[in-house]
Design an enzyme around this catalytic site. Structure first.
Site, PDB file in Angstrom:
ATOM      1  N   ILE A  42      -7.352   7.778  -2.025  1.00 23.07           N
ATOM      2  CA  ILE A  42      -7.194   6.331  -2.071  1.00 23.07           C
ATOM      3  C   ILE A  42      -8.159   5.788  -1.021  1.00 23.07           C
ATOM      4  O   ILE A  42      -8.199   6.289   0.106  1.00 23.07           O
ATOM      5  CB  ILE A  42      -5.734   5.898  -1.803  1.00 23.07           C
ATOM      6  CG1 ILE A  42      -5.589   4.377  -1.907  1.00 23.07           C
ATOM      7  CG2 ILE A  42      -5.219   6.401  -0.482  1.00 23.07           C
ATOM      8  CD1 ILE A  42      -4.148   3.884  -1.780  1.00 23.07           C
ATOM      9  N   SER A  43      -8.937   4.804  -1.389  1.00 19.83           N
ATOM     10  CA  SER A  43      -9.914   4.233  -0.458  1.00 19.83           C
ATOM     11  C   SER A  43      -9.210   3.599   0.734  1.00 19.83           C
ATOM     12  O   SER A  43      -8.070   3.146   0.642  1.00 19.83           O
ATOM     13  CB  SER A  43     -10.749   3.161  -1.154  1.00 19.83           C
ATOM     14  OG  SER A  43     -11.531   3.719  -2.174  1.00 19.83           O
ATOM     15  N   SER A  44      -9.930   3.537   1.821  1.00 14.40           N
ATOM     16  CA  SER A  44      -9.442   2.829   2.997  1.00 14.40           C
ATOM     17  C   SER A  44      -9.152   1.380   2.625  1.00 14.40           C
ATOM     18  O   SER A  44      -9.863   0.794   1.796  1.00 14.40           O
ATOM     19  CB  SER A  44     -10.535   2.892   4.071  1.00 14.40           C
ATOM     20  OG  SER A  44     -10.579   1.738   4.838  1.00 14.40           O
ATOM     21  N   ARG A  97       0.817  -1.215   0.000  1.00 20.72           N
ATOM     22  CA  ARG A  97       0.000   0.000   0.000  1.00 20.72           C
ATOM     23  C   ARG A  97       0.854   1.271   0.000  1.00 20.72           C
ATOM     24  O   ARG A  97       0.452   2.283  -0.583  1.00 20.72           O
ATOM     25  CB  ARG A  97      -0.950  -0.012   1.189  1.00 20.72           C
ATOM     26  CG  ARG A  97      -1.943   1.144   1.178  1.00 20.72           C
ATOM     27  CD  ARG A  97      -3.043   0.907   2.181  1.00 20.72           C
ATOM     28  NE  ARG A  97      -3.750   2.116   2.525  1.00 20.72           N
ATOM     29  CZ  ARG A  97      -4.782   2.615   1.856  1.00 20.72           C
ATOM     30  NH1 ARG A  97      -5.230   1.989   0.797  1.00 20.72           N
ATOM     31  NH2 ARG A  97      -5.374   3.725   2.261  1.00 20.72           N
TER      32      ARG A  97
END
Length: 140
Positions: free
Chosen positions: A61-63, A35
């Site tokens: 950016i999504s969780s 990530r």
């Protein structure tokens, strides 16, 4: 991926799975995706928190938990290819690259897509195909 990063990504996958039960394939795909590579340098210290983070162009950016849930709900077993609308940083596409032979991703904001493509090259991800377009147009 170095050992420290592999440990961080494995912990992240386990943390997501504790909150939302994940299949072993999806937990493994998240554990294999660094990530930190998809988060701007100034936010890398937060890469393994369960938070959405800014990536530029007023986008986020999504969780990791959201990515885990979306991937689980996709139910990718036995599928060969997938279309993702909204590539963003490329993190979701990178996770999907461990589950599908081909990932096709569309992003309307060209600078974000160019950065994502560079990340894919740097990480040796060769099964993600990209296009700059509005996702409403599909893959034409």
């Amino acid at each position: 991926m170095d050992r420290i990063t592999a440990t961080k990504t494995a912990r992240l996958a386990q943390e997501c799975s504790k909150i939302f039960p994940l299949s072993p394939e999806i937990e493994n795909a998240i554990a294999k995706t660094n990530r930190e590579e998809f988060v701007p340098a100034g936010f890398r210290h937060n890469a393994y928190k369960l938070d959405a983070l800014p990536i530029g162009a007023s986008q986020y950016i999504s969780s990791p938990l959201t990515v885990a849930k979306m991937t689980e709900y996709l139910f990718p077993r036995g599928a060969d290819r997938v279309l993702e609308i909204g590539c963003g940083s490329g993190y979701q596409a990178a996770v999907l690259s461990h589950l599908f032979r081909g990932v096709f991703t569309i992003e309307r904001i060209e600078p974000l897509l160019l950065q994502a493509k560079q990340r894919f090259r740097n990480l040796g991800i060769n099964n993600v195909h990209t296009r700059t377009d509005d996702g409403q147009n599909g893959w034409i």
